[in-house]
Design an enzyme around this catalytic site. Structure first.
Site, PDB file in Angstrom:
ATOM      1  N   CYS A   1       0.742  -1.343   0.080  1.00  0.00           N
ATOM      2  CA  CYS A   1      -0.059  -0.214  -0.041  1.00  0.00           C
ATOM      3  C   CYS A   1       0.764   1.206  -0.092  1.00  0.00           C
ATOM      4  O   CYS A   1       2.040   1.142  -0.194  1.00  0.00           O
ATOM      5  CB  CYS A   1      -0.928  -0.072   1.272  1.00  0.00           C
ATOM      6  SG  CYS A   1      -1.854  -1.474   1.592  1.00  0.00           S
TER       7      CYS A   1
ATOM      8  N   SER B   1      10.685 -11.768  -7.382  1.00  0.00           N
ATOM      9  CA  SER B   1      11.396 -10.988  -8.333  1.00  0.00           C
ATOM     10  C   SER B   1      12.995 -11.403  -7.569  1.00  0.00           C
ATOM     11  O   SER B   1      12.846 -11.683  -6.443  1.00  0.00           O
ATOM     12  CB  SER B   1      11.112  -9.612  -8.342  1.00  0.00           C
ATOM     13  OG  SER B   1      12.281  -9.019  -9.322  1.00  0.00           O
ATOM     14  N   GLY B   2      13.665 -11.470  -8.494  1.00  0.00           N
ATOM     15  CA  GLY B   2      15.132 -11.961  -8.240  1.00  0.00           C
ATOM     16  C   GLY B   2      16.152 -11.127  -7.569  1.00  0.00           C
ATOM     17  O   GLY B   2      17.431 -11.214  -7.467  1.00  0.00           O
TER      18      GLY B   2
ATOM     19  N   ASP C   1      -2.909  -9.464   7.928  1.00  0.00           N
ATOM     20  CA  ASP C   1      -1.670  -9.394   8.742  1.00  0.00           C
ATOM     21  C   ASP C   1      -1.583  -7.930   9.267  1.00  0.00           C
ATOM     22  O   ASP C   1      -0.909  -8.004  10.284  1.00  0.00           O
ATOM     23  CB  ASP C   1      -0.545  -9.522   7.730  1.00  0.00           C
ATOM     24  CG  ASP C   1      -0.490  -8.617   6.515  1.00  0.00           C
ATOM     25  OD1 ASP C   1      -1.396  -7.919   6.414  1.00  0.00           O
ATOM     26  OD2 ASP C   1       0.515  -8.464   5.959  1.00  0.00           O
TER      27      ASP C   1
ATOM     28  N   ILE D   1      -4.397  -7.485  -1.258  1.00  0.00           N
ATOM     29  CA  ILE D   1      -3.840  -8.789  -1.338  1.00  0.00           C
ATOM     30  C   ILE D   1      -4.017  -9.967  -0.333  1.00  0.00           C
ATOM     31  O   ILE D   1      -4.332 -10.874  -0.648  1.00  0.00           O
ATOM     32  CB  ILE D   1      -2.157  -8.575  -1.213  1.00  0.00           C
ATOM     33  CG1 ILE D   1      -1.712  -7.286  -2.183  1.00  0.00           C
ATOM     34  CG2 ILE D   1      -1.456  -9.665  -1.475  1.00  0.00           C
ATOM     35  CD1 ILE D   1      -1.881  -7.919  -3.672  1.00  0.00           C
TER      36      ILE D   1
ATOM     37  N   ASN E   1       2.373  -0.675   5.408  1.00  0.00           N
ATOM     38  CA  ASN E   1       2.744  -0.808   3.943  1.00  0.00           C
ATOM     39  C   ASN E   1       3.542  -2.119   3.858  1.00  0.00           C
ATOM     40  O   ASN E   1       4.484  -2.176   4.616  1.00  0.00           O
ATOM     41  CB  ASN E   1       3.251   0.249   3.321  1.00  0.00           C
ATOM     42  CG  ASN E   1       3.913  -0.256   2.196  1.00  0.00           C
ATOM     43  OD1 ASN E   1       3.251  -0.972   1.367  1.00  0.00           O
ATOM     44  ND2 ASN E   1       5.149   0.662   1.501  1.00  0.00           N
ATOM     45  N   GLY E   2       3.115  -3.268   3.208  1.00  0.00           N
ATOM     46  CA  GLY E   2       4.056  -4.488   3.025  1.00  0.00           C
ATOM     47  C   GLY E   2       3.252  -5.886   3.333  1.00  0.00           C
ATOM     48  O   GLY E   2       2.070  -5.855   3.102  1.00  0.00           O
TER      49      GLY E   2
END
Length: 591
Positions: free
Chosen positions: A2, A369-370, A100, A52, A75-76
């Site tokens: 967010c 993502s890496g 969460d 999410i 946020n997260g």
């Protein structure tokens, strides 16, 4: 995932609804699904939501728990929130939501600062304690989630993006001379607490800050792993390191699949992202969506790695999406890319991530993502020479710094030149502090805890969140990084770098993507600047605002504009793009 913002008044006044609303509006792309503002006494909290976890209104933010006297913006994602919730329920806590966010509130009430060590995830959050009047701010271990601050005249503002704070007004937007020095010499990295703007700061990663009711505050770093071998590590065999690493990677990737929406992968075709796809496939993930991006070549330099991403997509049967960006589209995307930057970032792949995220967000809300594998497992070219160094500060600087303090003095105008070598002092401070066993360990610690935060990690957050896309980075699972920090440097630097990671990857993915030259997101047009790209930068550097600022010496500008391709930094970057990007970013902020 967010956007958060807010205003706290320590002078007895009331927070500005207008300022909080303005900041929240700037953050709208980060959270396009919902919004909220709560004003309580001297505190105003704003939030933009990307749904999410717990897609219902019960997890709407700002979240207020009147029984506990706590309000939160967050946020997260906390990947282990189910386990923490179970612990908290056993302690007697009752929950009104399923996500969460509420777990953070209860965890803070139950455990205080200790809760941060329990969290597995990426996060930036702010809690207001009604009864004490305290404000609690915290940021995850690698600063994956941003938190910018501005404090002036008894008022504190915070936001997930620097432009949001600027938009709210009443902030010093002059250039920070020390930040300018590190931007120019440390590959555009400006470590916290500074930003390029003198009036805006950022909370360091792995830090909790507690403001008292009078505005005074204290910081505490809650995570600082040792980069040294533990007792018994000297007897661990290569095969045993591989087994431990593979097990840890499996956990890291699995943790980041938690969501109430599908999770995809940004697939470059390199070892790191290919390994993520392989581990997800191994875990039984069905209908996995993967996404790759490529550009036109320039000066004979290829602009894509589709041959490898296609190979991985076919091998694991993913639902693959391949995006090719013609040069004309690249040019059109640059203003939006620059506007999406919370701070000026010179890496060419910003535009790649921006355009890739735009396409991905049409299909999905979450990707893995890496990022981080090179910094954690020793993938960069400046690490091997450090195996035999007698002067880690000088040798690291020779490999990474864009220019020396002395050279910078011939390029910056005298009034903008710092009176000491700021980034040189930074290298001394971070490389030589206790807790790292070898020179390579010292460099990996610096890159994982400083460079990574304000280059690759920030880039991915800014460009994905510009399109309401959440990016998760399993190589920055803190338990995985703690394990990697123990692995001997020689194991990491084998095979030109990331040797131990390549060993593990061969157990999971085709060797063709491993046994090849290292690649990256190439955008040749921004390295070999010509045509409309050169015109765009020339216009920015000659604009009235740029002339009034006068950051650079005229003779230096003339040399760059005359022959841009003659001035390439040690990290293969264009000096002209670096200074042009800085000026374009400043003008985009209208400062």
């Amino acid at each position: 995932m967010c956007g958060i913002c807010g205003e706290v008044r320590f002078d007895g006044g009331s927070p500005s609804v207008s300022a909080v609303s303005l900041m929240a509006d700037v953050l709208a792309p980060r959270g396009p699904d919902a919004s909220g503002i709560v004003m309580r006494g001297n505190v105003g909290l704003g939030h933009r939501r990307l749904r999410i976890l717990d897609l219902s209104e019960k997890s709407q933010q700002p979240m207020v728990d009147p029984d506990l006297g706590l309000s939160l913006v967050f946020n997260g994602c906390i990947y282990n929130f189910h386990e923490l919730r179970y612990e908290l329920e056993k302690k007697g806590y009752r929950f009104f939501s399923e996500g969460d966010t509420e777990v953070i509130l209860k965890a803070w009430h139950a455990w205080g600062e200790e809760c941060l060590s329990r969290f597995h995830g990426m996060f930036a959050f702010v809690i207001h304690e009604r009864d004490s009047g305290r404000i609690v701010m915290a940021r995850d271990r690698f600063g994956i989630k941003p938190l910018y601050l501005a404090q002036c005249n008894g008022t504190l503002r915070f936001a997930s993006a620097l432009p949001a704070i600027v938009k709210a007004g009443d902030v010093d937007t002059s250039i920070d001379v020390e930040a300018l020095h590190t931007f120019m010499t440390f590959h555009a990295v400006v470590p916290p607490p500074r930003t390029i703007l003198a009036g805006v700061r950022k909370l360091p990663p792995a830090t909790v800050r507690i403001y008292n009711a009078d505005g005074s505050f204290e910081d505490r770093r809650y995570w600082d792993p040792a980069y040294r071998r533990l007792a018994g590590d000297d007897t661990v065999t290569r095969a045993e390191w591989q087994d431990e690493l593979l097990a840890s990677l499996r956990i890291a990737v699995k943790r980041r699949m938690i969501a109430d929406v599908p999770v995809g992968v940004l697939l470059s075709g390199g070892v790191d992202s290919s390994l993520i796809v392989g581990l997800l496939s191994e875990a039984g993930q069905q209908d996995l969506m993967t996404f790759s991006v490529g550009f036109e070549e320039a000066n004979g330099e290829k602009g894509d790695e589709f041959i490898y991403s296609d190979l991985i997509a076919r091998h694991f049967g993913t639902d693959h999406h391949k995006i090719f960006v013609p040069s004309a589209n690249l040019m059109d995307a640059l203003p939006g890319t620059i506007a999406a930057m919370s701070e000026p970032m010179v890496s060419y792949d910003n535009v790649g991530f921006y355009l890739l995220s735009k396409e991905v967000s049409k299909h999905i809300k979450v990707v893995q993502s890496g990022q981080g594998a090179d910094e954690v497992f020793g993938g960069y070219h400046w690490y091997p020479p450090l195996l035999a160094t007698n002067d880690v500060v000088s040798d690291y600087g020779r490999g990474f710094r864009d220019r020396s303090h002395e050279v910078l003095a011939t390029q910056l105008s005298k009034s903008w030149m710092a009176d000491r070598d700021i980034s040189g002092d930074l290298l001394n401070e971070h490389l030589l502090r206790p807790g790292a066993e070898t020179a390579v360990d010292q460099a990996l610690r610096l890159d994982s805890n400083v460079m990574l935060v304000d280059d690759p990690v920030k880039r991915v957050d800014n460009m994905t969140m510009a399109w309401g896309l959440e990016a998760r980075v399993p190589f920055l699972d803190h338990e995985l990084v703690e394990l990697a920090a123990r692995i001997p440097p020689e194991e990491k630097l084998r095979e030109g770098g990331k040797g131990i990671l390549k060993d593990v990857a061969r157990k999971v993915v085709p060797s063709e993507v491993i046994d090849r030259k290292k690649g990256y997101f190439p955008v040749p047009q921004l390295k070999y600047i010509a045509g409309p790209y050169l015109d765009m930068i020339r216009d920015a550097l000659h604009a009235q605002k740029a002339r009034e600022r006068g950051l650079f010496r005229k003779d230096y500008l003339d040399r760059l504009l005359d022959k841009p391709s003659d001035h390439i930094t040690p990290l293969r970057g264009s000096e002209l793009w670096q200074i042009g990007l800085l000026e374009m970013w400043l003008q985009a902020q209208e400062v």
